[in-house]
Design a protein around this motif. Structure first.
Motif, PDB file in Angstrom:
ATOM      1  N   SER A  11      22.983  47.463 -12.739  1.00 23.24           N
ATOM      2  CA  SER A  11      22.166  46.279 -13.031  1.00 23.24           C
ATOM      3  C   SER A  11      23.027  45.165 -13.617  1.00 23.24           C
ATOM      4  O   SER A  11      24.050  45.419 -14.252  1.00 23.24           O
ATOM      5  N   GLY A  12      22.604  43.932 -13.371  1.00 22.09           N
ATOM      6  CA  GLY A  12      23.321  42.790 -13.938  1.00 22.09           C
ATOM      7  C   GLY A  12      24.491  42.313 -13.097  1.00 22.09           C
ATOM      8  O   GLY A  12      25.269  41.466 -13.521  1.00 22.09           O
ATOM      9  N   THR A  13      24.622  42.840 -11.881  1.00 17.32           N
ATOM     10  CA  THR A  13      25.729  42.406 -11.023  1.00 17.32           C
ATOM     11  C   THR A  13      25.289  41.278 -10.098  1.00 17.32           C
ATOM     12  O   THR A  13      26.103  40.733  -9.359  1.00 17.32           O
ATOM     13  N   GLY A  14      23.986  40.974 -10.094  1.00 14.57           N
ATOM     14  CA  GLY A  14      23.475  39.914  -9.222  1.00 14.57           C
ATOM     15  C   GLY A  14      22.909  40.452  -7.912  1.00 14.57           C
ATOM     16  O   GLY A  14      22.545  39.676  -7.031  1.00 14.57           O
ATOM     17  N   LYS A  15      22.820  41.769  -7.817  1.00 13.46           N
ATOM     18  CA  LYS A  15      22.313  42.421  -6.602  1.00 13.46           C
ATOM     19  C   LYS A  15      20.990  41.863  -6.102  1.00 13.46           C
ATOM     20  O   LYS A  15      20.847  41.521  -4.938  1.00 13.46           O
ATOM     21  N   GLY A  16      20.018  41.809  -7.025  1.00 17.82           N
ATOM     22  CA  GLY A  16      18.673  41.389  -6.639  1.00 17.82           C
ATOM     23  C   GLY A  16      18.658  39.960  -6.118  1.00 17.82           C
ATOM     24  O   GLY A  16      18.042  39.661  -5.089  1.00 17.82           O
ATOM     25  N   THR A  17      19.371  39.075  -6.837  1.00 15.73           N
ATOM     26  CA  THR A  17      19.428  37.669  -6.439  1.00 15.73           C
ATOM     27  C   THR A  17      20.088  37.523  -5.079  1.00 15.73           C
ATOM     28  O   THR A  17      19.598  36.807  -4.198  1.00 15.73           O
ATOM     29  N   ILE A  18      21.209  38.224  -4.896  1.00 16.18           N
ATOM     30  CA  ILE A  18      21.940  38.139  -3.624  1.00 16.18           C
ATOM     31  C   ILE A  18      21.071  38.702  -2.488  1.00 16.18           C
ATOM     32  O   ILE A  18      21.000  38.116  -1.395  1.00 16.18           O
ATOM     33  N   ILE A 202      27.055  33.105  -8.694  1.00 16.81           N
ATOM     34  CA  ILE A 202      26.187  33.641  -7.636  1.00 16.81           C
ATOM     35  C   ILE A 202      26.525  32.974  -6.299  1.00 16.81           C
ATOM     36  O   ILE A 202      26.579  33.633  -5.262  1.00 16.81           O
ATOM     37  N   THR A 203      26.804  31.660  -6.346  1.00 13.79           N
ATOM     38  CA  THR A 203      27.131  30.931  -5.112  1.00 13.79           C
ATOM     39  C   THR A 203      28.390  31.509  -4.464  1.00 13.79           C
ATOM     40  O   THR A 203      28.451  31.674  -3.242  1.00 13.79           O
ATOM     41  N   GLU A 204      29.380  31.838  -5.304  1.00 12.41           N
ATOM     42  CA  GLU A 204      30.629  32.407  -4.768  1.00 12.41           C
ATOM     43  C   GLU A 204      30.397  33.802  -4.172  1.00 12.41           C
ATOM     44  O   GLU A 204      30.919  34.129  -3.109  1.00 12.41           O
ATOM     45  N   VAL A 205      29.591  34.592  -4.869  1.00  9.19           N
ATOM     46  CA  VAL A 205      29.315  35.954  -4.366  1.00  9.19           C
ATOM     47  C   VAL A 205      28.565  35.855  -3.038  1.00  9.19           C
ATOM     48  O   VAL A 205      28.894  36.547  -2.064  1.00  9.19           O
ATOM     49  N   PHE A 206      27.594  34.947  -2.996  1.00  3.36           N
ATOM     50  CA  PHE A 206      26.791  34.804  -1.778  1.00  3.36           C
ATOM     51  C   PHE A 206      27.669  34.366  -0.597  1.00  3.36           C
ATOM     52  O   PHE A 206      27.536  34.873   0.514  1.00  3.36           O
ATOM     53  N   ALA A 207      28.594  33.452  -0.858  1.00  2.00           N
ATOM     54  CA  ALA A 207      29.489  32.974   0.204  1.00  2.00           C
ATOM     55  C   ALA A 207      30.316  34.135   0.752  1.00  2.00           C
ATOM     56  O   ALA A 207      30.486  34.288   1.968  1.00  2.00           O
ATOM     57  N   ARG A 208      30.795  34.982  -0.150  1.00  2.00           N
ATOM     58  CA  ARG A 208      31.607  36.134   0.246  1.00  2.00           C
ATOM     59  C   ARG A 208      30.781  37.104   1.108  1.00  2.00           C
ATOM     60  O   ARG A 208      31.251  37.614   2.125  1.00  2.00           O
ATOM     61  N   VAL A 209      29.549  37.342   0.672  1.00  2.00           N
ATOM     62  CA  VAL A 209      28.658  38.251   1.402  1.00  2.00           C
ATOM     63  C   VAL A 209      28.334  37.678   2.788  1.00  2.00           C
ATOM     64  O   VAL A 209      28.345  38.396   3.789  1.00  2.00           O
TER      65      VAL A 209
END
Ligand code: DC
Length: 222
Positions: A11-18, A202-209
């Motif tokens: 939890s807290g890694t941003g999973k849900g948001t991503i 979150i924006t950076e993680v989403f871009a990577r995904v």
């Protein structure tokens, strides 16, 4: 063949948001498997059930009427979206989730979520157990301190009085339980794209995904 992206991690890694952002972007379904465990934990607490009363918990699963509607979680028609998001509910979820018999009862319900045009599934064992054939598996990590800090800010924003060092302790305890249980422990699935989100937005993680999604599903509308 139904396209599936799994997103696992503590939890807290941003999973849900991503997972939400990705499902929205692709126009796919989204499965928040943690919400199922949270609802079960909440019901067990309300009924005064011991989190280790395995048989009672497993049979409770078949009676749960859980609906996901417009971003809300309904239990027998009652909106429990806020009630299941507390730290207490998270801990209760983690405690009922250690039991293999309980997890088995929830399997079919989770697998039903795999429907066209595709599914983004978020949890702890999406890539390892529930959807082992998923075409793309993602595992998000972040340091305990960073995850506690994120949670602290969220709770503060909601006007709640929280203690950072207590949060760190709670997160550590929950991670340990989720990682060390024998049934479907939290671990990166083989072949997963592992992303350490500690110093990422979150924006950076989403871009990577998204890069990984475009590569795996060139025809998807991203
Ligand atoms: O992702 P979350 O914080 O909402 O999950 C709450 C708890 O539920 C988590 O600590 C362990 C359990 N869980 C699980 O065992 N397997 C899943 N696929 C999702 C959640």
């Amino acid at each position: 063949m139904i396209p599936i992206v799994t997103i696992d991690g503590p939890s807290g890694t941003g999973k849900g948001t991503i997972a939400d952002l990705l499902a929205q972007r692709l126009g796919w379904h989204c499965l928040d498997s943690g919400a199922l465990y949270r609802v079960l934990g909440l019901v067990a607490q309300r009924r005064g059930l011991d989190p280790d009363a395995v048989a009672a918990l497993a049979s409770l699963v078949s009676t749960l009427q859980v609906e996901f509607r417009n971003g809300r979680v309904l239990l027998d028609g009652e909106d429990v979206s806020e009630a299941i998001r507390t730290e207490t509910a998270g801990n209760a979820a983690s405690r009922v989730a250690v039991h293999g018999a309980v997890r088995k009862q929830l399997l079919a319900r989770q697998r039903e979520a795999a429907r066209l045009p595709g599914l983004v599934a978020d949890g702890r064992d999406m890539g390892t157990v529930v959807f082992p054939d998923a075409q793309l598996k993602i595992f998000l990590q972040a340091s305990t301190e960073e995850r506690a800090e994120r949670r602290y800010k969220q709770l503060k924003q909601k006007g709640l009085n929280v203690n950072l060092s207590r949060l760190v302790g709670e997160i550590r305890e929950r991670d340990e339980r989720d990682r060390n249980r024998s049934a479907a422990p939290l671990k990166p699935p083989s072949g997963a794209l592992v992303v350490n989100t500690t110093s990422m937005t979150i924006t950076e993680v989403f871009a990577r995904v998204l890069v990984a999604v475009k590569r795996m599903f060139p025809d998807a509308a991203v």
